[in-house]
Design a protein around this motif. Structure first.
Motif, PDB file in Angstrom:
ATOM      1  N   SER A 144      33.014  32.087   7.343  1.00  0.00           N
ATOM      2  CA  SER A 144      32.428  33.248   8.013  1.00  0.00           C
ATOM      3  C   SER A 144      33.199  33.561   9.290  1.00  0.00           C
ATOM      4  O   SER A 144      33.439  34.738   9.618  1.00  0.00           O
ATOM      5  N   VAL A 145      33.627  32.537  10.013  1.00  0.00           N
ATOM      6  CA  VAL A 145      34.448  32.738  11.212  1.00  0.00           C
ATOM      7  C   VAL A 145      35.824  33.269  10.815  1.00  0.00           C
ATOM      8  O   VAL A 145      36.395  34.119  11.509  1.00  0.00           O
ATOM      9  N   LEU A 146      36.344  32.792   9.704  1.00  0.00           N
ATOM     10  CA  LEU A 146      37.641  33.272   9.233  1.00  0.00           C
ATOM     11  C   LEU A 146      37.587  34.762   8.901  1.00  0.00           C
ATOM     12  O   LEU A 146      38.533  35.513   9.198  1.00  0.00           O
ATOM     13  N   LEU A 147      36.488  35.208   8.303  1.00  0.00           N
ATOM     14  CA  LEU A 147      36.351  36.642   8.033  1.00  0.00           C
ATOM     15  C   LEU A 147      36.229  37.432   9.333  1.00  0.00           C
ATOM     16  O   LEU A 147      36.711  38.571   9.426  1.00  0.00           O
ATOM     17  N   VAL A 186      49.059  24.477  15.160  1.00  0.00           N
ATOM     18  CA  VAL A 186      48.324  25.092  16.258  1.00  0.00           C
ATOM     19  C   VAL A 186      46.854  24.773  16.053  1.00  0.00           C
ATOM     20  O   VAL A 186      46.274  25.121  15.018  1.00  0.00           O
ATOM     21  N   LEU A 187      46.240  24.102  17.027  1.00  0.00           N
ATOM     22  CA  LEU A 187      44.846  23.692  16.914  1.00  0.00           C
ATOM     23  C   LEU A 187      43.959  24.601  17.754  1.00  0.00           C
ATOM     24  O   LEU A 187      44.312  24.966  18.875  1.00  0.00           O
ATOM     25  N   VAL A 188      42.801  24.951  17.192  1.00  0.00           N
ATOM     26  CA  VAL A 188      41.840  25.824  17.878  1.00  0.00           C
ATOM     27  C   VAL A 188      40.456  25.203  17.776  1.00  0.00           C
ATOM     28  O   VAL A 188      40.188  24.394  16.877  1.00  0.00           O
ATOM     29  N   PRO A 189      39.535  25.545  18.670  1.00  0.00           N
ATOM     30  CA  PRO A 189      38.173  25.004  18.585  1.00  0.00           C
ATOM     31  C   PRO A 189      37.452  25.530  17.345  1.00  0.00           C
ATOM     32  O   PRO A 189      37.648  26.686  16.947  1.00  0.00           O
ATOM     33  N   TYR A 190      36.607  24.698  16.757  1.00  0.00           N
ATOM     34  CA  TYR A 190      35.810  25.153  15.623  1.00  0.00           C
ATOM     35  C   TYR A 190      34.869  26.270  16.066  1.00  0.00           C
ATOM     36  O   TYR A 190      34.240  26.197  17.120  1.00  0.00           O
ATOM     37  N   GLY A 191      34.769  27.323  15.239  1.00  0.00           N
ATOM     38  CA  GLY A 191      33.832  28.409  15.486  1.00  0.00           C
ATOM     39  C   GLY A 191      34.306  29.442  16.481  1.00  0.00           C
ATOM     40  O   GLY A 191      33.589  30.414  16.729  1.00  0.00           O
ATOM     41  N   ASP A 192      35.509  29.307  17.026  1.00  0.00           N
ATOM     42  CA  ASP A 192      36.028  30.256  18.020  1.00  0.00           C
ATOM     43  C   ASP A 192      36.877  31.308  17.313  1.00  0.00           C
ATOM     44  O   ASP A 192      38.071  31.130  17.117  1.00  0.00           O
ATOM     45  N   ARG A 193      36.238  32.398  16.923  1.00  0.00           N
ATOM     46  CA  ARG A 193      36.957  33.416  16.144  1.00  0.00           C
ATOM     47  C   ARG A 193      38.070  34.062  16.939  1.00  0.00           C
ATOM     48  O   ARG A 193      39.113  34.437  16.391  1.00  0.00           O
ATOM     49  N   GLY A 194      37.867  34.215  18.255  1.00  0.00           N
ATOM     50  CA  GLY A 194      38.898  34.824  19.083  1.00  0.00           C
ATOM     51  C   GLY A 194      40.148  33.968  19.128  1.00  0.00           C
ATOM     52  O   GLY A 194      41.273  34.473  18.982  1.00  0.00           O
ATOM     53  N   ALA A 195      39.966  32.655  19.340  1.00  0.00           N
ATOM     54  CA  ALA A 195      41.114  31.751  19.387  1.00  0.00           C
ATOM     55  C   ALA A 195      41.815  31.697  18.038  1.00  0.00           C
ATOM     56  O   ALA A 195      43.056  31.665  17.958  1.00  0.00           O
TER      57      ALA A 195
END
Length: 370
Positions: free
Chosen positions: A209-212, A309-318
Motif C-alpha cells: 500500500s505504501v509502494l502504491l 539505499v535504505l529507507v524507513p518502513y512506511g515512509d512513502r515520501g522517502a
C-alpha cells in the motif's frame, strides 16, 4: 525466484558409516523456506544423508524435492509422525512447522532443529498467539537457527536453549538472468520508460500500500516509470482496485516463474516489507547488479551493507524520493550495481550453508547417549 542445485564436491564422501536420517518439515510453499529446503535436500543427499521432506503436496510440485534426491511425504499428521519416528534429526522450517514437528516427536528421541523463517507478528490477539507459539517452539528445539541476528535474538528472548546465526544462502545466479532484458521489458511495456520491480506475496507485511502511494508520486516523472509487482495473495483485489481508481502506473503480474529474468531487466528493485530476514529479492537484486531500495528492517541492513539505499518502513515520501533519485542518476545506479556484486561475494554459498547445517546435525548426534 530461482532454485539451482547446490554445488558439491565431485566425490563427496557419505556421512559416516551409517547414513544419517533427517526429516525436513516444511509448512507451506513460501519462496524463501521452500527454496532453502530444496537446497538443503540437494546438498545433504549428495553427502550421503537420507533426507525425507514432509510438506504440502503442492510444495513437492513446485520444488521437486524428490528430484533433489530426497524422499517425499505429505504433511498429514500420520505421515509426519511416521517419518519422525525413523529420523535421527528432525529439522523444521518456520514456527508453525516447528510446532507440528514437536508434537510429532512426542515419545521419540530425535532432536529438533528449527530454522526461524518468517516475520514476527504485530500486536493484538494474533500477535499474542504468535508469541505463545514462538515460546513453545523455541523451548522444544535443541537448536534454533536464525538467518539474521534479530531472529537469533528473538529466539533467545523466547527461551531457546541454543540459538545460532545460520545464514540461508540463496541459489547461485541462474542462467536465466542472462536472458535478453529487452525481451522482458517489451513484454511488460517498458521499452522506453524506466522499469521498477517488486517481488513477493500480496500480503500486508510487504508494504505494498505504501509502494502504491509512492507510485502515485512517480506519475510526475518524465517518462513515467512502470512499477510491476510479481506475486499473488489475498491483497490482490484491494491493490487492483486502487491501481484502477487512481490510474497508477502499476501492473500486478501474479506469481511468475521468470521473476529472476524480470528482475535482471529492471532499472530499480524495491523491497518495502515491514520485516525481512534474509530476503531472496535483495540477494538476487544485488547479484544481478540491479539497484535496490529497501526498508531498513530485520536482517536487511546486515545483508546488503552499503550496497542498497535504505529507507524507513512506511515512509512513502522517502521511498518515492529514493527511487526517483536513482532513476534520474545512472551513475549512482552503476555504483550500486558494482557494490551489490561485491557484497554478494561476501555471502556464504549454498555449499557453506549445507556444511554448517550438517555440522549442527553431527554435534547433536554426538550429544545423544550411546
Amino acid at each position: 525466484m530461482s532454485s539451482s542445485p547446490v554445488p558439491v564436491p565431485a566425490q563427496a564422501p557419505p556421512y559416516g558409516r551409517t547414513p544419517l536420517r533427517t526429516v525436513q518439515v516444511l509448512d507451506g510453499a513460501g519462496a524463501g523456506s521452500g527454496t532453502h529446503v530444496r537446497s538443503l535436500a540437494t546438498g545433504l543427499a549428495a553427502r550421503g544423508v537420507r533426507v525425507t521432506v514432509c510438506a504440502p503436496v503442492e510444495a513437492e510440485g513446485e520444488y521437486d524435492f524428490t528430484g533433489a534426491g530426497a524422499s517425499f511425504a505429505p504433511d498429514a499428521v500420520s505421515a509426519l509422525r511416521a517419518a519422525c519416528a525413523g529420523a535421527d534429526v528432525v529439522h523444521a522450517h518456520g514456527v508453525r512447522a516447528g510446532l507440528r514437528a514437536s508434537l510429532a516427536l512426542r515419545g521419540h528421541r530425535a532432536p529438533l532443529v528449527v530454522s526461524w523463517h518468517g516475520a514476527p507478528e504485530a500486536g493484538g490477539a494474533l500477535g499474542r498467539l504468535s508469541r505463545l507459539l514462538e515460546r513453545r517452539v523455541a523451548r522444544a528445539a535443541a537448536v534454533v537457527l536464525g538467518s539474521s541476528s534479530d531472529q537469533v535474538d528473538l529466539a533467545r528472548l523466547r527461551g531457546a536453549r541454543d540459538a545460532r546465526l545460520a545464514a540461508v544462502a540463496a541459489p547461485g545466479p541462474a542462467a536465466a538472468t542472462a536472458a535478453d532484458p529487452g525481451k522482458a521489458r517489451a513484454e511488460l511495456g517498458a521499452v522506453e520508460r524506466p522499469l521498477v520491480i517488486a517481488v513477493g506475496g500480496l500480503v500486508p507485511r510487504r508494504g505494498y500500500s505504501v509502494l502504491l502511494d509512492a507510485a502515485r508520486e512517480w506519475r510526475g516523472l518524465d517518462p513515467v516509470p512502470l512499477l510491476v509487482i510479481a506475486g499473488e495473495g489475498p491483497q490482490r483485489e484491494e491493490l487492483a482496485r486502487r491501481i484502477e481508481l487512481e490510474a497508477l502506473p502499476v501492473r500486478l503480474l501474479g506469481r511468475r516463474r521468470d521473476a529472476a529474468e524480470l528482475l535482471a531487466a529492471a532499472d530499480v528493485a524495491v523491497l518495502t516489507s515491514r520485516w525481512e530476514g534474509r530476503s531472496l529479492l535483495a540477494q538476487e537484486a544485488l547479484r544481478a547488479g540491479v539497484a535496490l531500495v529497501a526498508t531498513a528492517v530485520g536482517g536487511v541492513p546486515e545483508l546488503v551493507g552499503d550496497a542498497a539505499v535504505l529507507v524507513p518502513y512506511g515512509d512513502r515520501g522517502a521511498l518515492a524520493a529514493a527511487v526517483a533519485g536513482l532513476l534520474g542518476d545512472p551513475a549512482r545506479r552503476a555504483e550500486l550495481a558494482a557494490a551489490g556484486r561485491a557484497q554478494a561475494a561476501t555471502w556464504p554459498s549454498e555449499d557453506d550453508t549445507v556444511a554448517q547445517v550438517l555440522a549442527v546435525y553431527d554435534e547433536l548426534m554426538e550429544r545423544r547417549p550411546r
